[in-house]
Each structure stands twice: as C-alpha cells, then as structure tokens.
Design a protein around this motif. Structure first.
Motif, mmCIF file in Angstrom:
data_model
loop_
_atom_site.group_PDB
_atom_site.id
_atom_site.type_symbol
_atom_site.label_atom_id
_atom_site.label_comp_id
_atom_site.label_asym_id
_atom_site.label_seq_id
_atom_site.Cartn_x
_atom_site.Cartn_y
_atom_site.Cartn_z
ATOM 1 N N ASP A 177 -9.323 1.935 -4.154
ATOM 2 C CA ASP A 177 -8.490 2.889 -3.420
ATOM 3 C C ASP A 177 -9.362 3.750 -2.521
ATOM 4 N N ASP A 183 0.882 -1.164 0.000
ATOM 5 C CA ASP A 183 0.000 0.000 0.000
ATOM 6 C C ASP A 183 0.920 1.215 0.000
ATOM 7 N N THR A 214 -4.032 1.237 -3.048
ATOM 8 C CA THR A 214 -4.076 -0.043 -2.358
ATOM 9 C C THR A 214 -3.175 -1.040 -3.062
ATOM 10 N N GLY A 274 -4.602 -5.114 -5.529
ATOM 11 C CA GLY A 274 -4.069 -3.849 -6.004
ATOM 12 C C GLY A 274 -3.149 -4.024 -7.196
#
Length: 157
Positions: free
Chosen positions: A73, A37, A61, A66
C-alpha cells in the motif's frame, strides 16, 4: 507450567495497540481481477486515553495481489483525532508511544500512529507515518487535541 507463565508474562508485556474499525471506503481504480484500489476510512480509540477517537484515511491497493495481501500500500495517510468524551488517562503516557500499527506490505512496511503530550499547551498530538525495514517515507500527517473539560449532559425534564 513454566512455559505457560512465561507466555503469559510476554503477553502482558506486549504493548497495547488500538484495533481499527472500518467506517467506510470509496473505490479509486477499477480492477478486472480482485478488489478495486480504494481509500479506506478507519476509526480507533486511543487505548491509554479514554475519550479520544482517531480517524485514519489511507490507500489500499487492490487487484489480485491486493486481494491476496501481497501488494504494498502507498505511504500517504491522513489523520484526524477528536475528543468524544471526558479525557481520562488509563495508564502512564510515553512520548512517541505507538497507539496504532498496521502492516501495509507483506513483510517490510507498516503504517503507525504515535502520540505525544505537549504539556506546555495541554494538548495531545498524534502523528501518522509509514516506515520500511530499510527506508521509510517522510510523508506524514499530524493532528492535535486540546485537553478540555467535557460538558456534562443537562438533566432531562
């Protein structure tokens, strides 16, 4: 031929949006699988106001979702726009006109930057917010740039 002309007309009618360039990023949470992240700082120039650059920081993310572009996000973002040269209007400005937009989930969520012109105070105002197809977020950030003359550089000796 008619299809080509129709496609070209549609492309020309499409709103001009700025493209962001990544300036830097920091990791916030370590992930064993996929990217971490992170907070990303991006810069984009206003496509209709030459001499203005905006800096946007936002969370991205990580993890497997992700990395595959499937994660959603967060809605929080920060924006700072600055005059970086003489301000010149390239086209007609519309109130609340979108100048930047990026998808922040697979389908339903986007982050947008819109511009307003405060004529009374001779100032450009930029607002960043996140929206969803069904329910948006009230979280937002705003920045303002007074429209000032740009000093010319002194002549070299």
């Amino acid at each position: 031929m008619r299809m080509l002309k129709a496609g070209l007309a549609l492309l020309l009618a499409w709103p001009v949006l700025a493209a962001a360039e990544e300036v830097g990023q920091v990791s916030t949470v370590f992930k064993f699988l996929g990217p971490n992240d992170r907070i990303v700082v991006e810069a984009f120039d206003d496509p209709k106001v030459a001499g203005v650059t905006c800096y946007l920081s936002r969370a991205k993310t990580g993890g497997v979702k992700g990395g595959l572009g499937l994660a959603e996000d967060r809605a929080e973002a920060s924006i700072a726009c600055r005059q970086v040269g003489p301000i010149r209007f390239v086209g007609e400005l519309k109130e609340g006109e979108e100048v930047f937009k990026e998808r922040t989930s697979l389908v339903f969520k986007t982050m947008q930057v819109v511009r307003f012109l405060d004529k009374k105070r001779n100032t450009l105002v930029y607002l960043v917010y996140s929206d969803r197809l069904i329910e948006g977020s009230p979280q937002n950030a705003v920045t303002a740039i007074p429209i000032l003359p740009w000093p010319s550089s002194p002549a070299a000796p």
